[in-house]
Design a protein around this motif. Structure first.
Motif, PDB file in Angstrom:
ATOM      1  N   GLY A 147      37.639  46.480  37.666  1.00  0.00           N
ATOM      2  CA  GLY A 147      39.035  46.292  37.103  1.00  0.00           C
ATOM      3  C   GLY A 147      40.108  47.057  37.261  1.00  0.00           C
ATOM      4  N   ILE A 148      39.787  48.608  37.061  1.00  0.00           N
ATOM      5  CA  ILE A 148      40.847  49.717  37.323  1.00  0.00           C
ATOM      6  C   ILE A 148      41.203  49.407  38.778  1.00  0.00           C
ATOM      7  CG2 ILE A 148      41.437  52.108  37.439  1.00  0.00           C
ATOM      8  CD1 ILE A 148      39.396  52.417  35.039  1.00  0.00           C
ATOM      9  N   THR A 156      45.286  36.866  30.774  1.00  0.00           N
ATOM     10  CA  THR A 156      44.020  37.469  30.350  1.00  0.00           C
ATOM     11  C   THR A 156      43.029  36.717  29.990  1.00  0.00           C
ATOM     12  OG1 THR A 156      45.119  39.836  30.104  1.00  0.00           O
ATOM     13  CG2 THR A 156      43.103  39.701  29.540  1.00  0.00           C
ATOM     14  N   ILE A 162      34.241  47.832  34.416  1.00  0.00           N
ATOM     15  CA  ILE A 162      35.662  48.347  34.058  1.00  0.00           C
ATOM     16  C   ILE A 162      36.332  49.193  35.137  1.00  0.00           C
ATOM     17  CG2 ILE A 162      36.793  49.954  32.606  1.00  0.00           C
ATOM     18  CD1 ILE A 162      34.785  49.570  30.316  1.00  0.00           C
ATOM     19  N   TRP A 163      35.376  49.597  35.988  1.00  0.00           N
ATOM     20  CA  TRP A 163      35.981  50.614  37.040  1.00  0.00           C
ATOM     21  C   TRP A 163      36.521  49.322  38.099  1.00  0.00           C
ATOM     22  CZ3 TRP A 163      37.882  54.752  38.795  1.00  0.00           C
ATOM     23  CH2 TRP A 163      37.925  55.094  40.186  1.00  0.00           C
ATOM     24  N   MET A 174      30.070  49.513  32.633  1.00  0.00           N
ATOM     25  CA  MET A 174      30.883  50.530  33.214  1.00  0.00           C
ATOM     26  C   MET A 174      31.563  50.395  34.397  1.00  0.00           C
ATOM     27  SD  MET A 174      32.400  53.507  32.110  1.00  0.00           S
ATOM     28  CE  MET A 174      33.517  54.701  32.529  1.00  0.00           C
ATOM     29  N   ASP A 201      37.303  40.976  36.518  1.00  0.00           N
ATOM     30  CA  ASP A 201      38.001  42.210  37.297  1.00  0.00           C
ATOM     31  C   ASP A 201      39.464  42.148  36.985  1.00  0.00           C
ATOM     32  OD1 ASP A 201      37.807  39.946  38.698  1.00  0.00           O
ATOM     33  OD2 ASP A 201      37.609  41.071  40.733  1.00  0.00           O
ATOM     34  N   SER A 257      44.845  43.432  31.710  1.00  0.00           N
ATOM     35  CA  SER A 257      44.834  44.195  30.431  1.00  0.00           C
ATOM     36  C   SER A 257      45.374  45.718  30.642  1.00  0.00           C
ATOM     37  CB  SER A 257      43.517  44.283  29.693  1.00  0.00           C
ATOM     38  OG  SER A 257      42.707  43.013  29.717  1.00  0.00           O
ATOM     39  N   LEU A 258      45.241  46.235  31.806  1.00  0.00           N
ATOM     40  CA  LEU A 258      45.437  47.685  32.087  1.00  0.00           C
ATOM     41  C   LEU A 258      47.078  47.403  32.223  1.00  0.00           C
ATOM     42  CD1 LEU A 258      42.559  48.631  34.126  1.00  0.00           C
ATOM     43  CD2 LEU A 258      43.077  49.540  31.813  1.00  0.00           C
ATOM     44  N   THR A 284      39.574  35.543  31.784  1.00  0.00           N
ATOM     45  CA  THR A 284      38.428  35.866  31.065  1.00  0.00           C
ATOM     46  C   THR A 284      37.407  34.652  30.973  1.00  0.00           C
ATOM     47  OG1 THR A 284      39.235  37.801  29.765  1.00  0.00           O
ATOM     48  CG2 THR A 284      37.289  36.821  28.956  1.00  0.00           C
ATOM     49  N   ILE A 298      40.762  42.400  33.380  1.00  0.00           N
ATOM     50  CA  ILE A 298      40.657  43.972  33.005  1.00  0.00           C
ATOM     51  C   ILE A 298      41.848  44.379  33.739  1.00  0.00           C
ATOM     52  CG2 ILE A 298      39.737  46.208  33.481  1.00  0.00           C
ATOM     53  CD1 ILE A 298      36.896  44.923  33.254  1.00  0.00           C
TER      54      ILE A 298
END
Length: 232
Positions: free
Chosen positions: A7-8, A192, A4-5, A1, A202, A208-209, A196, A205
């Motif tokens: 990455g955001i 991406t 992901i954060w 988690m 990061d 990807s976003l 990866t 992600i």
């Protein structure tokens, strides 16, 4: 988690800083995808209309082939386009391999069956007597075709969205025919994959976003147009 954060946050930082490389990849992705979708729309809609409105031997076989093409694996498309554009291939003299044009060609091959297949289904579901009624009112065959396309505009817009979604999300064909060259043929999906592989999750992600946001923005615009045209 936490990954992901991160990455955001990275995506927000890249957008806020107007990172030239990321913006270049994003705009290039949008350019080649929209161009491939437009070419596929012309080819797919033309083929779908011809199949739906004409009767001839082998029609069902052709529709079956188009429906099969709707699930054509992008890596297979990439393989055959690469062979065709290879320097010793039939079109090697054009020197298109590892160029934006090669990506557009591969994406067009992917999207055209999708748009054609949905177009055939959309036009075939119209009442069969509608064509006769239109012609009886004095319309030419060309006018009849345009009126039928107008009647089927909602599912046809769905065909455009499906075609666009099919090419903007694919990675195999773009990687094989484009080569993922920095500043020339790198799109969001191939970037991406590269990040990866380098362990830069990061950044992967974040890319990807950005891809999801771009896809949503285009589909939201098309959906707005589709729902505005929906009968009340």
């Amino acid at each position: 988690m936490e990954l992901i954060w991160e990455g955001i946050k990275k995506a927000v930082e890249l957008l806020w800083s107007l990172d030239p490389e990321v913006l270049g990849i994003t705009f290039f992705t949008l350019k080649v995808t929209v161009l491939a979708t437009l070419v596929s729309l012309v080819l797919g809609l033309g083929a779908g209309t011809a199949l739906a409105l004409n009767t001839f031997p082998g029609k069902r076989l052709l529709i079956s082939l188009i429906n099969t093409g709707m699930g054509l694996p992008p890596v297979v498309v990439g393989l055959f386009v690469t062979i065709l554009l290879w320097r010793n291939g039939p079109f090697g003299g054009l020197e298109l391999l590892y160029t934006p044009s090669a990506i557009v060609i591969a994406q067009t091959v992917i999207a055209t069956p999708i748009i054609a297949g949905i177009s055939v289904a959309a036009l075939q579901q119209l009442p069969q007597d509608l064509r006769l009624q239109i012609l009886a009112l004095g319309a030419t065959r060309t006018q009849m075709v345009f009126m039928l396309l107008r009647e089927a505009r909602l599912p046809l817009l769905a065909a455009v969205m499906a075609g666009f979604g099919g090419v903007i999300s694919e990675v195999g064909a773009s990687l094989m025919v484009g080569g993922n060259i920095k500043g020339e043929t790198r799109v969001l999906t191939t970037a991406t994959v590269m990040e990866t592989g380098k362990g830069n999750f990061d950044v992967a992600i974040a890319l990807s976003l950005l891809l999801l946001v771009l896809t949503f923005a285009v589909n939201a615009a098309l959906t707005h147009l589709q729902q505005r045209e929906r009968p009340r």
